[in-house]
Design an enzyme around this catalytic site. Structure first.
Site, PDB file in Angstrom:
ATOM      1  N   PRO A 160       0.846  -1.200   0.000  1.00 36.96           N
ATOM      2  CA  PRO A 160       0.000   0.000   0.000  1.00 36.96           C
ATOM      3  C   PRO A 160       0.877   1.244   0.000  1.00 36.96           C
ATOM      4  O   PRO A 160       1.815   1.355   0.790  1.00 36.96           O
ATOM      5  CB  PRO A 160      -0.782  -0.134   1.312  1.00 36.96           C
ATOM      6  CG  PRO A 160       0.114  -0.937   2.210  1.00 36.96           C
ATOM      7  CD  PRO A 160       0.843  -1.894   1.299  1.00 36.96           C
TER       8      PRO A 160
ATOM      9  N   LYS B 123       0.450  -4.837   8.933  1.00 38.70           N
ATOM     10  CA  LYS B 123       1.693  -4.323   8.374  1.00 38.70           C
ATOM     11  C   LYS B 123       2.306  -3.352   9.373  1.00 38.70           C
ATOM     12  O   LYS B 123       1.642  -2.417   9.822  1.00 38.70           O
ATOM     13  CB  LYS B 123       1.470  -3.628   7.033  1.00 38.70           C
ATOM     14  CG  LYS B 123       2.774  -3.218   6.337  1.00 38.70           C
ATOM     15  CD  LYS B 123       2.514  -2.683   4.932  1.00 38.70           C
ATOM     16  CE  LYS B 123       3.817  -2.493   4.155  1.00 38.70           C
ATOM     17  NZ  LYS B 123       4.682  -1.421   4.697  1.00 38.70           N
TER      18      LYS B 123
ATOM     19  N   ALA C 298       0.428   5.556  -0.237  1.00 37.88           N
ATOM     20  CA  ALA C 298      -0.486   6.692  -0.290  1.00 37.88           C
ATOM     21  C   ALA C 298      -0.309   7.469  -1.584  1.00 37.88           C
ATOM     22  O   ALA C 298       0.805   7.809  -1.977  1.00 37.88           O
ATOM     23  CB  ALA C 298      -0.240   7.613   0.913  1.00 37.88           C
TER      24      ALA C 298
ATOM     25  N   CYS D  94       2.941   3.133   9.163  1.00 33.55           N
ATOM     26  CA  CYS D  94       3.141   4.390   8.443  1.00 33.55           C
ATOM     27  C   CYS D  94       3.927   5.363   9.319  1.00 33.55           C
ATOM     28  O   CYS D  94       3.538   5.631  10.463  1.00 33.55           O
ATOM     29  CB  CYS D  94       1.808   5.003   8.051  1.00 33.55           C
ATOM     30  SG  CYS D  94       1.993   6.578   7.165  1.00 33.55           S
TER      31      CYS D  94
ATOM     32  N   GLN E 208      -6.296  -1.525   3.185  1.00 33.18           N
ATOM     33  CA  GLN E 208      -5.567  -1.246   4.412  1.00 33.18           C
ATOM     34  C   GLN E 208      -6.265  -0.156   5.218  1.00 33.18           C
ATOM     35  O   GLN E 208      -6.549   0.926   4.706  1.00 33.18           O
ATOM     36  CB  GLN E 208      -4.131  -0.819   4.123  1.00 33.18           C
ATOM     37  CG  GLN E 208      -3.312  -0.722   5.407  1.00 33.18           C
ATOM     38  CD  GLN E 208      -1.891  -0.249   5.185  1.00 33.18           C
ATOM     39  OE1 GLN E 208      -1.679   0.910   4.899  1.00 33.18           O
ATOM     40  NE2 GLN E 208      -0.931  -1.162   5.321  1.00 33.18           N
TER      41      GLN E 208
ATOM     42  N   ASN F  14       9.440  -6.572   3.649  1.00 26.77           N
ATOM     43  CA  ASN F  14       9.184  -5.358   2.885  1.00 26.77           C
ATOM     44  C   ASN F  14      10.333  -4.379   3.114  1.00 26.77           C
ATOM     45  O   ASN F  14      10.961  -4.384   4.165  1.00 26.77           O
ATOM     46  CB  ASN F  14       7.846  -4.752   3.345  1.00 26.77           C
ATOM     47  CG  ASN F  14       7.521  -3.422   2.691  1.00 26.77           C
ATOM     48  OD1 ASN F  14       7.146  -2.476   3.375  1.00 26.77           O
ATOM     49  ND2 ASN F  14       7.647  -3.324   1.390  1.00 26.77           N
ATOM     50  N   GLY F  15      10.588  -3.549   2.103  1.00 24.09           N
ATOM     51  CA  GLY F  15      11.632  -2.535   2.208  1.00 24.09           C
ATOM     52  C   GLY F  15      12.767  -2.800   1.243  1.00 24.09           C
ATOM     53  O   GLY F  15      13.451  -3.820   1.352  1.00 24.09           O
TER      54      GLY F  15
ATOM     55  N   GLY G 113       7.153  -2.113  -2.892  1.00 20.76           N
ATOM     56  CA  GLY G 113       6.550  -0.790  -2.824  1.00 20.76           C
ATOM     57  C   GLY G 113       7.110   0.134  -3.880  1.00 20.76           C
ATOM     58  O   GLY G 113       6.750   0.057  -5.053  1.00 20.76           O
ATOM     59  N   ARG G 114       8.038   1.005  -3.465  1.00 22.40           N
ATOM     60  CA  ARG G 114       8.552   2.031  -4.374  1.00 22.40           C
ATOM     61  C   ARG G 114       9.223   1.452  -5.621  1.00 22.40           C
ATOM     62  O   ARG G 114       9.258   2.106  -6.664  1.00 22.40           O
ATOM     63  CB  ARG G 114       9.520   2.942  -3.607  1.00 22.40           C
ATOM     64  CG  ARG G 114       8.835   3.806  -2.546  1.00 22.40           C
ATOM     65  CD  ARG G 114       9.850   4.543  -1.683  1.00 22.40           C
ATOM     66  NE  ARG G 114      10.621   3.631  -0.863  1.00 22.40           N
ATOM     67  CZ  ARG G 114      11.739   3.961  -0.220  1.00 22.40           C
ATOM     68  NH1 ARG G 114      12.232   5.185  -0.348  1.00 22.40           N
ATOM     69  NH2 ARG G 114      12.373   3.067   0.530  1.00 22.40           N
TER      70      ARG G 114
END
Length: 328
Positions: free
Chosen positions: A19, A142, A21, A103, A73, A203-204, A227-228
């Site tokens: 997820p 998460k 934003a 977050c 989420q 993650n990361g 993610g990114r």
């Protein structure tokens, strides 16, 4: 419904879209899912805003009825709002409810949500209890390694969350105080794997098939969340999944195939947001596509300032075609 019924892990390693934003809206999730993903997760949705029917929040949670594996989420501080929002989303078709306790944004943490909950595990568990008790669909979590280096309490949170009914835990390998600086510590996720007893997702900094393999080797996790790394490369998850299953890595789209893909994504954003807002929202995605393609800088500037969708579509071949170096 069990987690395995909602998302069949099978023998392959799940590769999940994180997820993000302002990024993982319905059009982007559909592009990623089109290439193949075990699960795609919506933008973070504020539970109270969802219940109060604020239009922008409802758009973030838009599921795309009939789509494949989709999780929504939720974030919040009050158990009542979290439970009611979870019920609403499950009734609308969400197959999985994910709880955000990771977050790091100041606005979220300042409202005592997101990773701020890692500083108060008793309250965090009240929220998890409320959501798990409100829905029959699987509930996942998460979070991060901890608030800071002196409070690496993700293993304790994971253990207690699983006891409360959470069926999968995703760990971003940084603390809240790190935000996105430095390198994700995949090895630190191993302690959560040992404590949880359910699938743990790493993650990361998962930006390539090689990085995914390293993250899994160091963490012992059951899968990875991207993610990114998927910005401008929505096909990355499919490439990672193929590599992890021992299949040849599919080539990244190029030429007319890439142009058609980006044009379809662009049109989907205009349809979802309306022309004026859609043009503005699309710019960041077009910039990422251009970065990934090493496209023409002049075309990039023109596209990111254009207000006419027809002009944008006409410029896509220049935007997405690698600049050819001129021989000396």
């Amino acid at each position: 419904m069990t987690f395995s019924a909602a998302l069949s892990l099978g023998s392959d390693c799940p590769v999940i879209l994180a997820p993000m934003a302002g990024i993982t809206d319905l059009p982007f999730r559909r592009v990623v899912a089109g290439f193949g993903a075990s699960l795609v997760v919506s933008e973070m949705v504020a539970s109270e805003d969802m219940v109060r029917a604020r239009p922008s929040t409802r758009a973030k949670a838009e599921l795309g009825m009939g789509d494949g594996h989709t999780a929504v989420q939720l974030a919040g501080r009050e158990a009542g709002w979290m439970a009611e929002a979870a019920r609403m989303l499950a009734d609308q078709g969400a197959r999985i409810i994910d709880i955000n306790m990771g977050c790091p944004a100041k606005k979220v943490v300042g409202g005592l949500s997101g990773s701020a909950l890692m500083r108060d595990l008793d309250h965090a568990l009240r929220l998890i209890d409320a959501v798990a008790g409100a829905v029959d669909v699987p509930v996942t979590l998460k979070t991060r390694l901890g608030w800071d280096e002196s409070g690496l309490n993700a293993p304790e949170l994971a253990r207690r969350a699983v006891a409360a009914g959470v069926q999968m835990v995703t760990i971003h390998g940084r603390t809240r105080c790190q935000f996105y600086k430095g390198q994700a510590d995949w090895a630190a996720i191993a302690s959560v794997v040992q404590a949880a007893g359910v699938p743990v997702i790493a993650n990361g900094d998962i930006t390539s098939p090689q990085a995914a393999r390293q993250a899994l080797a160091q963490s012992g996790a059951a899968g990875v969340m991207v993610g990114r790394g998927a910005q401008g490369r929505p096909w990355l998850l499919a490439q990672i999944a193929a590599n992890l299953s021992g299949q040849p890595i599919p080539q990244s789209p190029q030429g007319r195939v890439l142009h058609a893909l980006v044009a379809e994504h662009y049109d989907a954003m205009l349809a979802f947001y309306g022309r004026d807002l859609g043009v503005r929202v699309a710019r960041k995605h077009l910039g990422w596509y251009a970065d990934a393609a090493c496209g023409d800088p002049a075309a990039r500037r023109a596209v990111l300032t254009a207000t006419d969708p027809a002009q944008v579509l006409a410029l896509l071949p220049d935007l997405l075609s690698p600049v050819q170096e001129v021989a000396a």
